[in-house]
Write a protein that holds these residues in place. Sequence first.
Motif, PDB file in Angstrom:
ATOM      1  N   VAL A  57       0.877  -1.168   0.000  1.00  0.00           N
ATOM      2  CA  VAL A  57       0.000   0.000   0.000  1.00  0.00           C
ATOM      3  C   VAL A  57       0.914   1.217   0.000  1.00  0.00           C
ATOM      4  N   VAL A  58       0.866   1.999  -1.064  1.00  0.00           N
ATOM      5  CA  VAL A  58       1.744   3.158  -1.208  1.00  0.00           C
ATOM      6  C   VAL A  58       0.934   4.417  -0.906  1.00  0.00           C
ATOM      7  N   ASP A  59       1.242   5.050   0.215  1.00  0.00           N
ATOM      8  CA  ASP A  59       0.511   6.224   0.686  1.00  0.00           C
ATOM      9  C   ASP A  59       1.152   7.485   0.119  1.00  0.00           C
ATOM     10  N   LEU A  60       0.443   8.130  -0.818  1.00  0.00           N
ATOM     11  CA  LEU A  60       0.934   9.340  -1.482  1.00  0.00           C
ATOM     12  C   LEU A  60       0.221  10.597  -0.984  1.00  0.00           C
ATOM     13  N   SER A  61      -0.529  10.473   0.101  1.00  0.00           N
ATOM     14  CA  SER A  61      -1.385  11.586   0.530  1.00  0.00           C
ATOM     15  C   SER A  61      -0.588  12.796   1.022  1.00  0.00           C
ATOM     16  N   ALA A  62       0.694  12.610   1.350  1.00  0.00           N
ATOM     17  CA  ALA A  62       1.475  13.720   1.898  1.00  0.00           C
ATOM     18  C   ALA A  62       2.314  14.445   0.859  1.00  0.00           C
ATOM     19  N   ILE A  63       2.238  14.041  -0.411  1.00  0.00           N
ATOM     20  CA  ILE A  63       2.991  14.760  -1.440  1.00  0.00           C
ATOM     21  C   ILE A  63       2.021  15.528  -2.325  1.00  0.00           C
ATOM     22  N   ASP A  64       2.556  16.508  -3.031  1.00  0.00           N
ATOM     23  CA  ASP A  64       1.697  17.451  -3.743  1.00  0.00           C
ATOM     24  C   ASP A  64       1.099  16.896  -5.031  1.00  0.00           C
ATOM     25  N   SER A  65       1.886  16.134  -5.806  1.00  0.00           N
ATOM     26  CA  SER A  65       1.378  15.678  -7.090  1.00  0.00           C
ATOM     27  C   SER A  65       2.205  14.512  -7.612  1.00  0.00           C
ATOM     28  N   VAL A  66       1.638  13.817  -8.597  1.00  0.00           N
ATOM     29  CA  VAL A  66       2.309  12.708  -9.272  1.00  0.00           C
ATOM     30  C   VAL A  66       2.179  12.935 -10.769  1.00  0.00           C
ATOM     31  N   ASP A  67       3.298  12.825 -11.502  1.00  0.00           N
ATOM     32  CA  ASP A  67       3.212  12.990 -12.948  1.00  0.00           C
ATOM     33  C   ASP A  67       3.265  11.627 -13.632  1.00  0.00           C
ATOM     34  N   ARG A  68       3.310  11.630 -14.953  1.00  0.00           N
ATOM     35  CA  ARG A  68       3.276  10.380 -15.712  1.00  0.00           C
ATOM     36  C   ARG A  68       4.472   9.484 -15.403  1.00  0.00           C
ATOM     37  N   SER A  69       5.633  10.103 -15.169  1.00  0.00           N
ATOM     38  CA  SER A  69       6.821   9.310 -14.838  1.00  0.00           C
ATOM     39  C   SER A  69       6.616   8.557 -13.529  1.00  0.00           C
ATOM     40  N   GLY A  70       6.000   9.226 -12.564  1.00  0.00           N
ATOM     41  CA  GLY A  70       5.726   8.577 -11.293  1.00  0.00           C
ATOM     42  C   GLY A  70       4.778   7.410 -11.443  1.00  0.00           C
ATOM     43  N   PHE A  71       3.704   7.606 -12.225  1.00  0.00           N
ATOM     44  CA  PHE A  71       2.761   6.517 -12.429  1.00  0.00           C
ATOM     45  C   PHE A  71       3.385   5.374 -13.224  1.00  0.00           C
ATOM     46  N   ALA A  72       4.248   5.701 -14.197  1.00  0.00           N
ATOM     47  CA  ALA A  72       4.927   4.652 -14.968  1.00  0.00           C
ATOM     48  C   ALA A  72       5.804   3.802 -14.063  1.00  0.00           C
ATOM     49  N   MET A  73       6.517   4.455 -13.133  1.00  0.00           N
ATOM     50  CA  MET A  73       7.353   3.710 -12.199  1.00  0.00           C
ATOM     51  C   MET A  73       6.507   2.786 -11.333  1.00  0.00           C
ATOM     52  N   LEU A  74       5.405   3.303 -10.797  1.00  0.00           N
ATOM     53  CA  LEU A  74       4.524   2.490  -9.955  1.00  0.00           C
ATOM     54  C   LEU A  74       3.937   1.324 -10.755  1.00  0.00           C
ATOM     55  N   GLY A  75       3.645   1.576 -12.028  1.00  0.00           N
ATOM     56  CA  GLY A  75       3.148   0.505 -12.878  1.00  0.00           C
ATOM     57  C   GLY A  75       4.167  -0.604 -13.067  1.00  0.00           C
ATOM     58  N   GLY A  76       5.440  -0.225 -13.171  1.00  0.00           N
ATOM     59  CA  GLY A  76       6.487  -1.223 -13.303  1.00  0.00           C
ATOM     60  C   GLY A  76       6.604  -2.095 -12.060  1.00  0.00           C
ATOM     61  N   ILE A  77       6.499  -1.481 -10.889  1.00  0.00           N
ATOM     62  CA  ILE A  77       6.530  -2.246  -9.642  1.00  0.00           C
ATOM     63  C   ILE A  77       5.303  -3.155  -9.550  1.00  0.00           C
ATOM     64  N   LEU A  78       4.142  -2.614  -9.936  1.00  0.00           N
ATOM     65  CA  LEU A  78       2.926  -3.423  -9.939  1.00  0.00           C
ATOM     66  C   LEU A  78       3.090  -4.656 -10.810  1.00  0.00           C
ATOM     67  N   ARG A  79       3.666  -4.479 -12.005  1.00  0.00           N
ATOM     68  CA  ARG A  79       3.871  -5.590 -12.928  1.00  0.00           C
ATOM     69  C   ARG A  79       4.674  -6.702 -12.249  1.00  0.00           C
ATOM     70  N   ARG A  80       5.711  -6.300 -11.543  1.00  0.00           N
ATOM     71  CA  ARG A  80       6.574  -7.295 -10.907  1.00  0.00           C
ATOM     72  C   ARG A  80       5.847  -8.038  -9.789  1.00  0.00           C
ATOM     73  N   VAL A  81       5.253  -7.297  -8.847  1.00  0.00           N
ATOM     74  CA  VAL A  81       4.650  -7.961  -7.686  1.00  0.00           C
ATOM     75  C   VAL A  81       3.416  -8.760  -8.089  1.00  0.00           C
ATOM     76  N   HIS A  82       2.698  -8.303  -9.114  1.00  0.00           N
ATOM     77  CA  HIS A  82       1.507  -9.020  -9.554  1.00  0.00           C
ATOM     78  C   HIS A  82       1.866 -10.424 -10.015  1.00  0.00           C
ATOM     79  N   PHE A  83       2.921 -10.563 -10.820  1.00  0.00           N
ATOM     80  CA  PHE A  83       3.300 -11.875 -11.322  1.00  0.00           C
ATOM     81  C   PHE A  83       3.723 -12.794 -10.181  1.00  0.00           C
ATOM     82  N   GLU A  84       4.256 -12.222  -9.114  1.00  0.00           N
ATOM     83  CA  GLU A  84       4.700 -13.024  -7.974  1.00  0.00           C
ATOM     84  C   GLU A  84       3.587 -13.243  -6.954  1.00  0.00           C
ATOM     85  N   GLY A  85       2.351 -12.857  -7.325  1.00  0.00           N
ATOM     86  CA  GLY A  85       1.210 -13.119  -6.465  1.00  0.00           C
ATOM     87  C   GLY A  85       0.809 -11.957  -5.580  1.00  0.00           C
TER      88      GLY A  85
END
Length: 276
Positions: A57-85
């Motif tokens: 669970v990644v809590d982003l509530s304390a930062i001001d904003s997220v751009d496309r690069s940030g979401f792309a990075m999170l998507g890459g991590i999601l891809r990895r952990v999803h395959f591992e269950g």
Amino acid sequence: MMGGQVHLKVSYEDQHGGITVVRVESANQGDRLDSASAPELRGVLSRLADEGRLILVVDLSAIDSVDRSGFAMLGGILRRVHFEGGALVLVGPGKQERGMLARMGLRKVLLVHDTVPGAVEELAASYATADVEERARRRRATANTVLASGGHTYEHLSEDITLVKVAGGGTGGYLDGSNVAPLRKLMADLVTQGRCYLIMDLTDIDFIDSTGVGVFVGGLKRVRAFDGLVVLVVSSEPIRKAFRITGLTKVFPMLETVDRAVETIGREASGAYVRR
């Protein structure tokens, strides 16, 4: 535990049920998750995954904003952990960021909760019925298995790469406005599953119109949000011409065989794991 970063401060705490809450805080007013700060957070999340913390669970509530690069990075991590269950859920992106996710077609991929307790409770309930190992077993069971969807077939060649055999309508093998909906849904579903390196085999297609071409453009927009890639396998000159006249041969790698397409992904997409 705490790790210092250039723009952000990141801490994490293990919860019950194997869930880890990662809190991202602003070190200075106006800090954001962007191309400058995303690598630092990626390092922390990758290390947690290496240690077996796969329900994040990644809590982003304390930062001001997220751009496309940030979401792309999170998507890459999601891809990895999803395959591992595992799973990755975001907490706290504001209205503007949620709108960006919607415009990028990622709202079903990067799940968002309003509060950390709510995200933890939902994940705990979900993983009570099937744990990480069971989910990993199910997801890996589909690797190198040919599956069907909407008349098309697909096969996960590795934890990153999926081969889609595109079926045409009628005896002429056409792909147009009358039959593109199942393929559009299949591509969207694959991205939702974290499959962001797609090989689209069009060798059975003899005719494609602008609507058919548009399906691949839409799919490319989705995978690019996660630094993914769409490669086309084409043997028909009329199909090549349909992409050429729209200038899309500069956008899509276009190869004659699946093996060459796999090699291209391995060469051009350093994040992809290639297995053939």
